[in-house]
Design an enzyme around this catalytic site. Structure first.
Site, PDB file in Angstrom:
ATOM      1  N   GLU A  73       0.822  -1.216   0.000  1.00 16.75           N
ATOM      2  CA  GLU A  73       0.000   0.000   0.000  1.00 16.75           C
ATOM      3  C   GLU A  73       0.858   1.269   0.000  1.00 16.75           C
ATOM      4  O   GLU A  73       0.346   2.361   0.220  1.00 16.75           O
ATOM      5  CB  GLU A  73      -0.956  -0.031   1.196  1.00 16.75           C
ATOM      6  CG  GLU A  73      -1.987  -1.144   1.044  1.00 16.75           C
ATOM      7  CD  GLU A  73      -2.929  -1.288   2.226  1.00 16.75           C
ATOM      8  OE1 GLU A  73      -2.445  -1.375   3.370  1.00 16.75           O
ATOM      9  OE2 GLU A  73      -4.145  -1.320   1.999  1.00 16.75           O
ATOM     10  N   HIS A  92      -1.956   4.460   7.975  1.00 16.34           N
ATOM     11  CA  HIS A  92      -3.122   3.747   7.427  1.00 16.34           C
ATOM     12  C   HIS A  92      -3.347   2.495   8.260  1.00 16.34           C
ATOM     13  O   HIS A  92      -2.402   1.743   8.524  1.00 16.34           O
ATOM     14  CB  HIS A  92      -2.873   3.377   5.964  1.00 16.34           C
ATOM     15  CG  HIS A  92      -3.829   2.352   5.444  1.00 16.34           C
ATOM     16  ND1 HIS A  92      -5.193   2.536   5.433  1.00 16.34           N
ATOM     17  CD2 HIS A  92      -3.616   1.116   4.929  1.00 16.34           C
ATOM     18  CE1 HIS A  92      -5.772   1.458   4.936  1.00 16.34           C
ATOM     19  NE2 HIS A  92      -4.846   0.583   4.624  1.00 16.34           N
ATOM     20  N   HIS A  94      -6.601  -0.640   9.471  1.00 16.41           N
ATOM     21  CA  HIS A  94      -7.914  -1.241   9.203  1.00 16.41           C
ATOM     22  C   HIS A  94      -8.716  -1.222  10.509  1.00 16.41           C
ATOM     23  O   HIS A  94      -9.355  -2.210  10.855  1.00 16.41           O
ATOM     24  CB  HIS A  94      -7.746  -2.668   8.690  1.00 16.41           C
ATOM     25  CG  HIS A  94      -6.978  -2.772   7.401  1.00 16.41           C
ATOM     26  ND1 HIS A  94      -6.708  -3.969   6.799  1.00 16.41           N
ATOM     27  CD2 HIS A  94      -6.427  -1.832   6.599  1.00 16.41           C
ATOM     28  CE1 HIS A  94      -6.007  -3.765   5.688  1.00 16.41           C
ATOM     29  NE2 HIS A  94      -5.820  -2.466   5.548  1.00 16.41           N
ATOM     30  N   TYR A 119     -12.887  18.097  18.530  1.00 19.11           N
ATOM     31  CA  TYR A 119     -11.585  17.509  18.201  1.00 19.11           C
ATOM     32  C   TYR A 119     -11.603  16.917  16.803  1.00 19.11           C
ATOM     33  O   TYR A 119     -10.634  17.038  16.057  1.00 19.11           O
ATOM     34  CB  TYR A 119     -11.200  16.430  19.225  1.00 19.11           C
ATOM     35  CG  TYR A 119     -10.680  17.031  20.494  1.00 19.11           C
ATOM     36  CD1 TYR A 119      -9.324  17.289  20.649  1.00 19.11           C
ATOM     37  CD2 TYR A 119     -11.544  17.379  21.520  1.00 19.11           C
ATOM     38  CE1 TYR A 119      -8.841  17.868  21.802  1.00 19.11           C
ATOM     39  CE2 TYR A 119     -11.072  17.952  22.675  1.00 19.11           C
ATOM     40  CZ  TYR A 119      -9.717  18.199  22.811  1.00 19.11           C
ATOM     41  OH  TYR A 119      -9.239  18.784  23.949  1.00 19.11           O
ATOM     42  N   HIS A 159     -12.578  -0.825   3.818  1.00 22.63           N
ATOM     43  CA  HIS A 159     -11.139  -0.994   4.048  1.00 22.63           C
ATOM     44  C   HIS A 159     -10.717  -0.264   5.333  1.00 22.63           C
ATOM     45  O   HIS A 159     -10.727  -0.895   6.389  1.00 22.63           O
ATOM     46  CB  HIS A 159     -10.420  -0.467   2.797  1.00 22.63           C
ATOM     47  CG  HIS A 159      -8.970  -0.752   2.731  1.00 22.63           C
ATOM     48  ND1 HIS A 159      -8.248  -0.662   1.560  1.00 22.63           N
ATOM     49  CD2 HIS A 159      -8.077  -1.084   3.688  1.00 22.63           C
ATOM     50  CE1 HIS A 159      -6.976  -0.957   1.798  1.00 22.63           C
ATOM     51  NE2 HIS A 159      -6.852  -1.219   3.085  1.00 22.63           N
TER      52      HIS A 159
END
Ligand code: ZN
Length: 209
Positions: A73, A92, A94, A119, A159
């Site tokens: 990725e 990144h 999941h 926030y 994802h």
């Protein structure tokens, strides 16, 4: 920060995310940029056990400069770096609640999560949902690059989230804010919600805890 320090900072963030169940198994990847060199977690690694010496080094075009083979990725990270010159880190994962929201059919793809807390508004802002692509499908790259020009974080369909920051801790904070807001959003599904407004956010005395 020197490259050895960047490596240590990246690995500490990886271990912290894994230990707090913000990622699991061999999913998730982290990168930091130093000039035109990018350090990124290697393919097939677990963020729970990755070591500083394991990291891959690539350039902004994706050429492999050293270390282990980069995450499949990596193209996503590079797309975000191209779109956001001020970004020096991309995270990144999941993460469960964010991934759950990324599977919902009835969300606004231009802005997936409502402004539930100040926030979230200040650390993430608008969060676009990108269409599903198979893991490693680099056709997602141009879509991510385009969306990242106007957004500091993205949610990949079915994802998980991608967050950029001018520092690694800023990127991690944004990713955690997405996950916590996704959790709130799912807890509140079906209940009448009073989102915060720009006025509320501007009244906040400080983002610092
Ligand atoms: Zn992924």
């Amino acid at each position: 920060m020197s490259e050895p320090d960047l490596r240590e900072e990246l690995v500490a963030a990886a271990h912290s995310l894994f230990q707090r169940s913000l990622t699991h198994g061999r999913t998730g990847n982290i990168s930091v940029r130093a000039g035109d060199r990018v350090l990124i977690t290697p393919t097939g690694s677990s963020l729970g056990s990755v070591r500083a010496d394991d990291l891959a080094v690539i350039d902004l075009d994706g050429s492999h400069l050293g270390g282990r083979k980069p995450s499949k990725e990596a193209f996503l990270h590079l797309a975000v770096f191209r779109a956001r010159p001020e970004a020096t880190a991309v995270v990144h994962t999941h993460s469960t609640y964010s991934a759950a929201v990324s599977c919902l059919a009835d969300v606004d793809p231009d802005n997936v999560l409502p402004p539930l807390t100040a926030y979230f508004v200040m650390r993430v802002g608008r969060l676009p949902l990108l269409p599903y692509h198979a893991p490693g499908d680099d056709a997602l790259g141009p879509l991510a690059e385009s969306a990242a020009r106007a957004h500091r974080a993205l949610l990949l369909g079915n994802h998980g989230p991608v967050a950029a920051g001018s520092t690694l801790s800023e990127a991690v904070d944004a990713l955690e804010e997405i996950e916590e807001t996704a959790k709130l959003f799912l807890l509140l599904r079906g209940l009448p919600v009073r989102p915060v407004t720009t006025r509320h956010v501007n009244q906040a005395p400080s983002i610092a805890p």
